[in-house]
Motif scaffolding. Structure first.
Motif, PDB file in Angstrom:
ATOM      1  N   ILE A   1       0.841  -1.197   0.000  1.00 39.56           N
ATOM      2  CA  ILE A   1       0.000   0.000   0.000  1.00 39.56           C
ATOM      3  C   ILE A   1       0.879   1.251   0.000  1.00 39.56           C
ATOM      4  CG2 ILE A   1      -1.636   1.350   1.375  1.00 39.56           C
ATOM      5  CD1 ILE A   1      -2.734  -1.409   2.398  1.00 39.56           C
ATOM      6  N   ILE A   2       1.880   1.264   0.865  1.00 39.76           N
ATOM      7  CA  ILE A   2       2.714   2.464   0.989  1.00 39.76           C
ATOM      8  C   ILE A   2       3.515   2.706  -0.287  1.00 39.76           C
ATOM      9  CG2 ILE A   2       4.652   3.476   2.252  1.00 39.76           C
ATOM     10  CD1 ILE A   2       3.557   2.088   4.777  1.00 39.76           C
ATOM     11  N   LEU A   3       4.124   1.647  -0.830  1.00 46.82           N
ATOM     12  CA  LEU A   3       4.935   1.827  -2.041  1.00 46.82           C
ATOM     13  C   LEU A   3       4.071   2.203  -3.243  1.00 46.82           C
ATOM     14  CD1 LEU A   3       7.613  -1.033  -1.932  1.00 46.82           C
ATOM     15  CD2 LEU A   3       7.833   1.351  -1.264  1.00 46.82           C
ATOM     16  N   THR A   4       2.928   1.532  -3.393  1.00 46.90           N
ATOM     17  CA  THR A   4       2.102   1.783  -4.563  1.00 46.90           C
ATOM     18  C   THR A   4       1.526   3.200  -4.550  1.00 46.90           C
ATOM     19  OG1 THR A   4       1.512  -0.555  -4.531  1.00 46.90           O
ATOM     20  CG2 THR A   4       0.199   0.864  -5.940  1.00 46.90           C
ATOM     21  N   THR A   5       1.028   3.645  -3.382  1.00 46.79           N
ATOM     22  CA  THR A   5       0.461   4.989  -3.343  1.00 46.79           C
ATOM     23  C   THR A   5       1.552   6.048  -3.485  1.00 46.79           C
ATOM     24  OG1 THR A   5       0.504   4.866  -0.925  1.00 46.79           O
ATOM     25  CG2 THR A   5      -1.592   4.399  -2.006  1.00 46.79           C
ATOM     26  N   GLY A   6       2.738   5.764  -2.961  1.00 46.10           N
ATOM     27  CA  GLY A   6       3.841   6.710  -3.102  1.00 46.10           C
ATOM     28  C   GLY A   6       4.215   6.904  -4.559  1.00 46.10           C
ATOM     29  N   ILE A   7       4.344   5.799  -5.251  1.00 49.01           N
ATOM     30  CA  ILE A   7       4.778   5.892  -6.649  1.00 49.01           C
ATOM     31  C   ILE A   7       3.697   6.544  -7.508  1.00 49.01           C
ATOM     32  CG2 ILE A   7       4.037   3.669  -7.668  1.00 49.01           C
ATOM     33  CD1 ILE A   7       7.523   5.105  -7.915  1.00 49.01           C
ATOM     34  N   TRP A   8       2.426   6.274  -7.199  1.00 45.66           N
ATOM     35  CA  TRP A   8       1.363   6.900  -8.005  1.00 45.66           C
ATOM     36  C   TRP A   8       1.253   8.380  -7.709  1.00 45.66           C
ATOM     37  CZ3 TRP A   8      -0.534   5.449 -12.370  1.00 45.66           C
ATOM     38  CH2 TRP A   8      -0.474   4.097 -12.718  1.00 45.66           C
ATOM     39  N   SER A   9       1.533   8.769  -6.489  1.00 53.15           N
ATOM     40  CA  SER A   9       1.545  10.196  -6.182  1.00 53.15           C
ATOM     41  C   SER A   9       2.603  10.891  -7.030  1.00 53.15           C
ATOM     42  CB  SER A   9       1.841  10.399  -4.700  1.00 53.15           C
ATOM     43  OG  SER A   9       1.942  11.773  -4.421  1.00 53.15           O
ATOM     44  N   LEU A  10       3.790  10.284  -7.088  1.00 58.92           N
ATOM     45  CA  LEU A  10       4.868  10.887  -7.880  1.00 58.92           C
ATOM     46  C   LEU A  10       4.505  10.906  -9.365  1.00 58.92           C
ATOM     47  CD1 LEU A  10       7.700  12.052  -8.005  1.00 58.92           C
ATOM     48  CD2 LEU A  10       8.623   9.733  -8.030  1.00 58.92           C
ATOM     49  N   ARG A  11       3.877   9.841  -9.831  1.00 55.41           N
ATOM     50  CA  ARG A  11       3.498   9.799 -11.251  1.00 55.41           C
ATOM     51  C   ARG A  11       2.500  10.896 -11.595  1.00 55.41           C
ATOM     52  NH1 ARG A  11       2.874   3.242 -11.515  1.00 55.41           N
ATOM     53  NH2 ARG A  11       5.083   2.781 -11.702  1.00 55.41           N
ATOM     54  N   PHE A  12       1.498  11.097 -10.732  1.00 60.60           N
ATOM     55  CA  PHE A  12       0.511  12.137 -11.015  1.00 60.60           C
ATOM     56  C   PHE A  12       1.148  13.522 -10.921  1.00 60.60           C
ATOM     57  CE2 PHE A  12      -2.776   8.850 -10.163  1.00 60.60           C
ATOM     58  CZ  PHE A  12      -3.489   9.024 -11.342  1.00 60.60           C
ATOM     59  N   LEU A  13       2.061  13.666  -9.965  1.00 62.71           N
ATOM     60  CA  LEU A  13       2.744  14.950  -9.822  1.00 62.71           C
ATOM     61  C   LEU A  13       3.512  15.280 -11.101  1.00 62.71           C
ATOM     62  CD1 LEU A  13       3.083  17.080  -7.641  1.00 62.71           C
ATOM     63  CD2 LEU A  13       5.144  15.914  -6.876  1.00 62.71           C
ATOM     64  N   LEU A  14       4.237  14.288 -11.612  1.00 58.45           N
ATOM     65  CA  LEU A  14       5.009  14.519 -12.835  1.00 58.45           C
ATOM     66  C   LEU A  14       4.076  14.716 -14.032  1.00 58.45           C
ATOM     67  CD1 LEU A  14       7.994  12.035 -12.367  1.00 58.45           C
ATOM     68  CD2 LEU A  14       7.935  14.490 -11.986  1.00 58.45           C
ATOM     69  N   ALA A  15       2.951  14.006 -14.041  1.00 60.43           N
ATOM     70  CA  ALA A  15       1.993  14.182 -15.136  1.00 60.43           C
ATOM     71  C   ALA A  15       1.459  15.611 -15.133  1.00 60.43           C
ATOM     72  CB  ALA A  15       0.842  13.179 -14.996  1.00 60.43           C
ATOM     73  N   SER A  16       1.182  16.147 -13.929  1.00 63.37           N
ATOM     74  CA  SER A  16       0.672  17.515 -13.875  1.00 63.37           C
ATOM     75  C   SER A  16       1.746  18.503 -14.335  1.00 63.37           C
ATOM     76  CB  SER A  16       0.193  17.848 -12.463  1.00 63.37           C
ATOM     77  OG  SER A  16       1.295  18.032 -11.602  1.00 63.37           O
ATOM     78  N   LEU A  17       2.999  18.161 -14.044  1.00 61.53           N
ATOM     79  CA  LEU A  17       4.095  19.039 -14.475  1.00 61.53           C
ATOM     80  C   LEU A  17       4.365  18.918 -15.974  1.00 61.53           C
ATOM     81  CD1 LEU A  17       6.690  18.715 -11.575  1.00 61.53           C
ATOM     82  CD2 LEU A  17       5.533  20.781 -12.352  1.00 61.53           C
ATOM     83  N   ALA A  18       3.847  17.850 -16.564  1.00 53.87           N
ATOM     84  CA  ALA A  18       4.081  17.652 -18.006  1.00 53.87           C
ATOM     85  C   ALA A  18       3.083  18.437 -18.838  1.00 53.87           C
ATOM     86  CB  ALA A  18       3.990  16.165 -18.341  1.00 53.87           C
TER      87      ALA A  18
ATOM     88  N   LEU B   1      11.901  14.353 -14.310  1.00 60.66           N
ATOM     89  CA  LEU B   1      11.653  15.644 -13.664  1.00 60.66           C
ATOM     90  C   LEU B   1      12.642  16.687 -14.180  1.00 60.66           C
ATOM     91  CD1 LEU B   1      10.153  17.315 -11.531  1.00 60.66           C
ATOM     92  CD2 LEU B   1      11.894  16.602  -9.886  1.00 60.66           C
ATOM     93  N   ALA B   2      13.901  16.269 -14.350  1.00 61.30           N
ATOM     94  CA  ALA B   2      14.907  17.199 -14.841  1.00 61.30           C
ATOM     95  C   ALA B   2      14.521  17.709 -16.228  1.00 61.30           C
ATOM     96  CB  ALA B   2      16.273  16.518 -14.878  1.00 61.30           C
ATOM     97  N   VAL B   3      13.998  16.831 -17.072  1.00 62.93           N
ATOM     98  CA  VAL B   3      13.577  17.251 -18.405  1.00 62.93           C
ATOM     99  C   VAL B   3      12.427  18.260 -18.309  1.00 62.93           C
ATOM    100  CG1 VAL B   3      12.477  16.463 -20.538  1.00 62.93           C
ATOM    101  CG2 VAL B   3      14.376  15.156 -19.560  1.00 62.93           C
ATOM    102  N   LEU B   4      11.435  17.922 -17.468  1.00 64.04           N
ATOM    103  CA  LEU B   4      10.256  18.786 -17.345  1.00 64.04           C
ATOM    104  C   LEU B   4      10.625  20.176 -16.818  1.00 64.04           C
ATOM    105  CD1 LEU B   4       7.632  16.249 -15.935  1.00 64.04           C
ATOM    106  CD2 LEU B   4       7.814  17.162 -18.262  1.00 64.04           C
ATOM    107  N   LEU B   5      11.526  20.205 -15.844  1.00 70.72           N
ATOM    108  CA  LEU B   5      11.935  21.495 -15.293  1.00 70.72           C
ATOM    109  C   LEU B   5      12.938  22.187 -16.214  1.00 70.72           C
ATOM    110  CD1 LEU B   5      12.262  20.755 -11.449  1.00 70.72           C
ATOM    111  CD2 LEU B   5      10.285  21.557 -12.753  1.00 70.72           C
ATOM    112  N   GLY B   6      13.784  21.391 -16.854  1.00 72.34           N
ATOM    113  CA  GLY B   6      14.787  21.945 -17.759  1.00 72.34           C
ATOM    114  C   GLY B   6      14.146  22.667 -18.939  1.00 72.34           C
ATOM    115  N   LEU B   7      13.074  22.085 -19.472  1.00 70.66           N
ATOM    116  CA  LEU B   7      12.369  22.728 -20.583  1.00 70.66           C
ATOM    117  C   LEU B   7      11.877  24.109 -20.189  1.00 70.66           C
ATOM    118  CD1 LEU B   7      10.172  19.863 -22.100  1.00 70.66           C
ATOM    119  CD2 LEU B   7      11.903  21.229 -23.281  1.00 70.66           C
ATOM    120  N   ARG B   8      11.364  24.176 -18.958  1.00 68.97           N
ATOM    121  CA  ARG B   8      10.853  25.470 -18.490  1.00 68.97           C
ATOM    122  C   ARG B   8      11.969  26.506 -18.404  1.00 68.97           C
ATOM    123  NH1 ARG B   8       7.345  21.746 -16.266  1.00 68.97           N
ATOM    124  NH2 ARG B   8       5.228  22.481 -15.872  1.00 68.97           N
TER     125      ARG B   8
END
Lengths: 201, 329
Positions: A37-54, A176-183
């Motif tokens: 539960i902890i690993l799966t929700t952690g990784i999905w949180s990061l995925r959604f965060l990066l998706a929003s940044l994309a 993340l580096a790519v997403l922030l680097g583009l900006r």
């Protein structure tokens, strides 16, 4: 057609949770369901965060301005999974012993980084409503730049957490580096160039 | 030791294989869908994530392990509730087969455990290269139901079958200068896929002080639940030291060597600040990245079990009299 996209994202967004709940209730997890539960929700949180940044880079690259409509939803899903992730740590790992939690925060950099990532998401989630956007005006955008810091802290949290192999967290760090680097790159190009020398007369 | 091909496995011990397989496929499918649809190919490593994998384990290794005969129950066992065979064989740290908890169950089947020889050498009068059978046969098999406390703060209760390590070591007649024992795991990258990676320096190695190795609680395990070990649990021969963190209990041993100086050990080599030589279970000394004060007795959700000094095996305390266990973590 377009009206269907948001509900669709909503359904897909809860799928990891539905799947996890199903697995836990029917004994289909590993022998350590709390860890799942902890690993799966952690990784999905990061995925959604990066998706929003994309969203912003994708919008610029494709010209599909409609994408902006989905960013809040992605961000809120990131926050939602972060909440479950944190609750799982507090309940399962620390068994609500808050003295131990504070000790963790003080002594363990990877917990500190995770908590920073989470804490920065709280004001962003609160001010994500239309009313807050209107009343904060330009300051809203400034405030929501905190998401960059939150994402960096989240990736660091993941990197510092792994025991032996950093391959996966490094991939997220790279994305993340790519997403922030583009900006950054776009920002530099937008800055006024030094004025060309005035033509001699 | 009498090893007989299993025709008489108790049916209660074995999940019907077809049910098992169908169920696993379903989970894998569900995981795949969740992965593929929610963010598509935007995110790297979606399908490789260990958490996703742990929910989608692969087919079981053959359940037809040989039954061990004439196993006598030992007095040092605990009567705590034992973990199930499936839990013990599907949730393992055995980095030779990958980093995911389910990787050993998936991939350890590739390791050939027969024939198997164990070299016993170093500072002893009777060094030898034993076939597994010859190493084990002279000794009576005992069932030892031990708590296993992983350094990752989870624990299980496991009914091992094994022989006291002291009996094997005595046969080799250690010399006076021998102060430590070094153990080495099989190194065979062609069958152990994780050994192509660099998670640890291969082969895996561990060590004990001679008095720790000779302690009656320390055993060489050859079985589990009355049957020979599954490969993911360290077949055909592994160490079990119940008062130390799990990683000290080295798996698939091919060499035991008497040495004069404290040997280098894999996790300590990999990260000396986090893993020491002794690695006794100790709720007072935290891992730098997490507390060791409590543990999750799997499959419990909550870490509601208080970790005990020496994992509750107080009889070993005298081995460490006068030692600062904060320094010798």
């Amino acid at each position: 057609m377009r009206r269907l996209v948001k509900p669709l994202i909503g359904v897909l967004g809860v799928l990891p949770l539905v799947w996890l709940t199903f697995a836990v209730l029917t004994g289909r997890t590993s022998a350590n369901p709390a860890e799942d539960i902890i690993l799966t929700t952690g990784i999905w949180s990061l995925r959604f965060l990066l998706a929003s940044l994309a969203i912003t880079p994708l919008r610029r690259l494709t010209g599909w301005n409609v994408l902006i409509q989905y960013r809040r939803m992605l961000g809120l899903f990131a926050f939602f999974y972060a909440c479950v992730h944190l609750a799982g740590y507090l309940a399962f790992d620390r068994f609500f012993a808050f003295d131990e939690v504070f000790a963790d925060l003080a002594k363990r950099p990877f917990i500190t980084a995770g908590m920073v990532a989470f804490a920065l998401m709280v004001p962003l989630a609160i001010t994500s409503t239309r009313g807050w956007i209107r009343s904060l005006g330009r300051r809203w955008q400034l405030l929501h730049r905190l998401v960059y810091v939150s994402a960096i802290a989240a990736v660091i949290h993941y990197l510092w957490k792994v025991k032996a192999d950093s391959t996966l967290p490094l991939r997220y760090a790279l994305l993340l580096a790519v997403l922030l680097g583009l900006r950054l790159w776009w920002l530099r190009r937008r800055l006024p160039r030094p004025a060309a020398a005035a033509p001699a007369r | 030791m009498l090893i007989r091909r299993a025709s008489d496995i108790r049916s209660s011990d074995v999940t019907d294989e077809r049910t098992y397989l169908q169920r696993r496929d379903l989970i894998r499918l569900a995981g795949g869908i969740a992965c593929a649809t929610a963010v598509g190919t935007l995110v790297p490593g979606c399908s490789e994530h260990p958490a996703a994998e742990s929910l989608a384990p692969a087919a079981p290794a053959a359940a037809a392990q040989a039954t061990l005969e004439n196993v006598r129950p030992a007095v040092v066992s605990t009567d705590e509730k034992q973990n199930t065979f499936e839990e013990i064989t599907s949730y393992n740290n055995f980095y030779e087969f990958g980093l995911g908890k389910n990787d050993p169950q998936r991939y350890a089947g590739a390791m050939r455990t027969s024939p198997w020889s164990v070299k016993i050498d170093g500072l002893c009068n009777k060094p030898a290269n034993y076939q597994l059978e010859d190493l084990v046969r002279p000794h009576a098999l005992e069932e030892r139901i031990y708590r296993l406390r992983c350094v990752e703060a989870w624990s299980m209760v496991i009914p091992w079958v094994g022989i006291p390590l002291s009996a094997v070591l005595s046969r080799a007649e250690p010399q006076g200068k021998a102060a430590f024992v070094e153990f080495t795991t099989l190194h065979r990258p062609s069958e152990m896929r994780g050994q192509s990676g660099t998670a640890l320096e291969w082969p895996y190695r561990e060590g004990l002080r001679l008095d720790e190795a000779m302690h009656p609680l320390t055993i060489l395990a050859v079985g589990l639940y009355g049957r020979t070990l599954m490969n993911q649990n360290g077949a055909p021969l592994r160490l079990v030291v119940p008062w130390k963190y799990g990683f000290k209990s080295i798996k698939s041993i091919v060499r035991i060597r008497f040495v004069e100086r404290q040997p280098a050990t894999s996790w300590s080599m990999s990260n000396p600040a986090e893993y020491g030589f002794y690695s006794n279970v100790n709720p007072e000394v935290d891992h730098p990245r997490w507390s060791q004060s409590r543990e999750k007795r799997l499959p419990a959700l909550f870490a509601s079990t208080r970790t005990r000094m020496f994992n509750g095996y107080d009889e070993v305390a005298s081995l460490y009299a006068g030692m600062d266990l904060r320094k010798h973590y």
